[in-house]
Design an enzyme around this catalytic site. Structure first.
Site, PDB file in Angstrom:
ATOM      1  N   ASP A   1       3.132   3.391  -5.293  1.00  0.00           N
ATOM      2  CA  ASP A   1       3.470   2.003  -4.982  1.00  0.00           C
ATOM      3  C   ASP A   1       4.986   1.912  -4.879  1.00  0.00           C
ATOM      4  O   ASP A   1       5.684   2.132  -5.859  1.00  0.00           O
ATOM      5  CB  ASP A   1       2.936   1.097  -6.106  1.00  0.00           C
ATOM      6  CG  ASP A   1       2.898  -0.365  -5.692  1.00  0.00           C
ATOM      7  OD1 ASP A   1       3.658  -0.744  -4.794  1.00  0.00           O
ATOM      8  OD2 ASP A   1       2.102  -1.117  -6.287  1.00  0.00           O
TER       9      ASP A   1
ATOM     10  N   ARG B   1       6.620  -0.815  -3.883  1.00  0.00           N
ATOM     11  CA  ARG B   1       7.051  -2.212  -3.808  1.00  0.00           C
ATOM     12  C   ARG B   1       8.007  -2.580  -4.933  1.00  0.00           C
ATOM     13  O   ARG B   1       7.960  -2.014  -6.010  1.00  0.00           O
ATOM     14  CB  ARG B   1       5.828  -3.144  -3.903  1.00  0.00           C
ATOM     15  CG  ARG B   1       4.954  -3.094  -2.695  1.00  0.00           C
ATOM     16  CD  ARG B   1       3.710  -3.927  -2.885  1.00  0.00           C
ATOM     17  NE  ARG B   1       2.775  -3.316  -3.826  1.00  0.00           N
ATOM     18  CZ  ARG B   1       1.592  -3.818  -4.123  1.00  0.00           C
ATOM     19  NH1 ARG B   1       1.212  -4.957  -3.584  1.00  0.00           N
ATOM     20  NH2 ARG B   1       0.783  -3.202  -4.958  1.00  0.00           N
TER      21      ARG B   1
HETATM   22  N1  LIG Z   1       0.003   2.778   1.271  1.00  0.00           N
HETATM   23  C1  LIG Z   1      -1.137   2.111   1.353  1.00  0.00           C
HETATM   24  N2  LIG Z   1      -1.105   0.771   1.280  1.00  0.00           N
HETATM   25  C2  LIG Z   1      -2.267   0.107   1.328  1.00  0.00           C
HETATM   26  C3  LIG Z   1      -3.511   0.751   1.481  1.00  0.00           C
HETATM   27  N3  LIG Z   1      -4.485  -0.204   1.507  1.00  0.00           N
HETATM   28  C4  LIG Z   1      -3.852  -1.390   1.387  1.00  0.00           C
HETATM   29  N4  LIG Z   1      -2.530  -1.218   1.273  1.00  0.00           N
HETATM   30  C5  LIG Z   1      -1.460  -2.181   1.024  1.00  0.00           C
HETATM   31  O1  LIG Z   1      -1.583  -2.577  -0.327  1.00  0.00           O
HETATM   32  C6  LIG Z   1      -1.029  -3.844  -0.505  1.00  0.00           C
HETATM   33  C7  LIG Z   1      -2.048  -4.685  -1.283  1.00  0.00           C
HETATM   34  O2  LIG Z   1      -1.365  -5.643  -1.867  1.00  0.00           O
HETATM   35  P1  LIG Z   1      -1.830  -6.726  -2.901  1.00  0.00           P
HETATM   36  O3  LIG Z   1      -3.083  -7.360  -2.434  1.00  0.00           O
HETATM   37  O4  LIG Z   1      -0.619  -7.554  -3.160  1.00  0.00           O
HETATM   38  O5  LIG Z   1      -2.090  -5.969  -4.201  1.00  0.00           O
HETATM   39  P2  LIG Z   1      -2.582  -5.231  -5.367  1.00  0.00           P
HETATM   40  O6  LIG Z   1      -1.503  -4.376  -5.932  1.00  0.00           O
HETATM   41  O7  LIG Z   1      -3.849  -4.568  -4.975  1.00  0.00           O
HETATM   42  O8  LIG Z   1      -2.895  -6.315  -6.488  1.00  0.00           O
HETATM   43  P3  LIG Z   1      -3.798  -7.603  -6.492  1.00  0.00           P
HETATM   44  O9  LIG Z   1      -4.399  -7.776  -5.133  1.00  0.00           O
HETATM   45  O10 LIG Z   1      -2.833  -8.692  -6.847  1.00  0.00           O
HETATM   46  O11 LIG Z   1      -4.789  -7.385  -7.559  1.00  0.00           O
HETATM   47  C8  LIG Z   1      -0.701  -4.376   0.878  1.00  0.00           C
HETATM   48  O12 LIG Z   1       0.702  -4.214   1.106  1.00  0.00           O
HETATM   49  C9  LIG Z   1      -1.507  -3.462   1.797  1.00  0.00           C
HETATM   50  O13 LIG Z   1      -0.901  -3.304   3.062  1.00  0.00           O
HETATM   51  C10 LIG Z   1      -3.514   2.170   1.547  1.00  0.00           C
HETATM   52  O14 LIG Z   1      -4.542   2.824   1.620  1.00  0.00           O
HETATM   53  N5  LIG Z   1      -2.300   2.794   1.474  1.00  0.00           N
END
Ligand SMILES: Nc1nc2c(ncn2[C@@H]2O[C@H](COP(=O)(O)OP(=O)(O)OP(=O)(O)O)[C@@H](O)[C@H]2O)c(=O)[nH]1
Ligand SMILES: [Zn+2]
Length: 357
Positions: free
Chosen positions: A289, A291
């Site tokens: 992550d 971010r």
């Molecule tokens: N690098 C990567 N990013 C992904 C993948 N699938 C989804 N994402 C990214 O993951 C992020 C998901 O963000 P959020 O929904 O804020 O977060 P989370 O950390 O899962 O937490 P909550 O949803 O708040 O429980 C987004 O920026 C998506 O673009 C993946 O397989 N790889």
């Protein structure tokens, strides 16, 4: 002189230069290097670079682990280029797409001696330009005039601090879940992505406010991808705010957990080869992550909020809020959008990234 670019403005230029395939100059402790992103490397530019000396290829320790290269510098490795090196070889070291179909030629020779600080800055810049984290770095005595120059230590410091944001504009946007929607657009001083805060109703600044801290997911939010749960989470959060008559959606442009859309699609291609979401990030050279959630807390404070009911399943978001001085009075679970195609993805997030199911 105030007409000249500040450090932040030069960093913004450097990101663009790297994305264009131009070298940038990094300087520190009386030394200068040319740094060039491995991604999109042009054969003529590479030939010109080699005419000046022997560049090394800096990669992160994550990428080095996949390549079986020794990361003598701890968080990164400086790989020595073979004598018969080609731009295709460099691309293949930087980009894991063909790791399985065309196993790397190795063994790789990594440098142990000499300082690696300028190489480290080159990798941070490549990441912040949303490129693959791999850069050619060459020590030079004379620096070409027209290239963007950066002080390495100041740049590293600036890249590790969240940027300051200016509220550019606020506009009314009636939404399906409420007629009372307002969108605030925030622009960072470092030339990076703008972020959006959507205010629903007129939440009191003295009571805990219902907040969703959401990271952009073009595939999930816009296209309705079934690979993740982002779109349904976004809509469930808005629906709850609409039902309660108030809330704050922080929509941060941190696509792909901060690696950018192109790199996220590279990660998806690796997932098609059998790697999970965390392994795919690592093979590309990223952390799980990338971010920086501090921006979300900063924007909340800027709007006058200090207590939140945070809609998330990610404990890291809760911890960050508290660390940034925002009181989380309640974590509101946000379970939406589980389907047969994303079950494995959600399970990996729970197992490896600590998400609460
Ligand atoms: N690098 C990567 N990013 C992904 C993948 N699938 C989804 N994402 C990214 O993951 C992020 C998901 O963000 P959020 O929904 O804020 O977060 P989370 O950390 O899962 O937490 P909550 O949803 O708040 O429980 C987004 O920026 C998506 O673009 C993946 O397989 N790889
Ligand atoms: Zn998503």
């Amino acid at each position: 002189m105030s007409l000249l670019p500040t450090l932040m403005e030069r960093i913004a230029r450097a990101r663009t230069d790297l994305r264009l395939g131009l070298p940038v100059v990094l300087q520190g402790d009386g030394r200068s290097v040319l740094a060039l992103a491995a991604e999109g490397l042009d054969a003529d530019r590479f030939a010109d670079l080699r005419a000046l000396g022997d560049p090394v290829l800096a990669v992160t320790a994550r990428r080095a682990a996949t390549l079986n290269a020794r990361a003598y510098d701890g968080d990164m490795a400086r790989i020595v280029l073979p004598r018969d090196v080609t731009t295709d070889w460099i691309r293949a070291v930087a980009d894991p797409q063909d790791d399985l179909s065309a196993p790397m030629k190795g063994p790789f020779v990594a440098m142990r001696d000499g300082p690696a600080d300028l190489h480290r800055v080159a990798l941070s810049l490549a990441k912040s330009a949303r490129l693959l984290p791999a850069a050619l770095v060459l020590h030079v005595d004379a620096v070409p005039d027209d290239l963007t120059r950066l002080d390495a230590a100041l740049t590293l410091q600036a890249l590790s601090d969240p940027a300051h944001h200016t509220r550019v504009v606020t506009g009314n946007v009636p939404l399906a879940v409420t007629g009372a929607g307002r969108v605030h657009v925030f622009r960072p001083e470092d030339g990076g992505e703008e972020h959006v805060v959507c205010e629903i109703g007129r939440p009191s600044r003295s009571e805990p406010v219902l907040v969703r801290l959401h990271s952009a997911c073009f595939t999930g939010d816009v296209l309705g991808s079934l690979k993740c749960d982002c779109g349904p989470q976004l809509h469930a959060a808005l629906a709850q705010m609409g039902a309660e008559g108030q809330g704050i959606l922080l929509y941060l442009n941190q696509e792909g957990r901060g690696i950018g859309l192109a790199n996220k699609m590279r990660a998806y291609a690796l997932q098609d080869q059998g790697f999970d979401t965390v392994e795919a990030n690592h093979r590309l050279g990223f952390e799980d992550d990338e971010r920086d959630f501090r921006t979300g807390a900063d924007l909340l404070k800027r709007l006058g909020f200090s207590k939140v009911r945070l809609m998330t399943n990610n404990p890291a978001k809760v911890e960050m809020m508290a660390a940034q001085g925002i009181e989380v009075t309640e974590r509101v679970p946000l379970q939406a959008g589980r389907n047969p195609l994303n079950t494995a993805y959600l399970d990996v997030k729970a197992r490896k990234s600590g998400h609460i199911l």
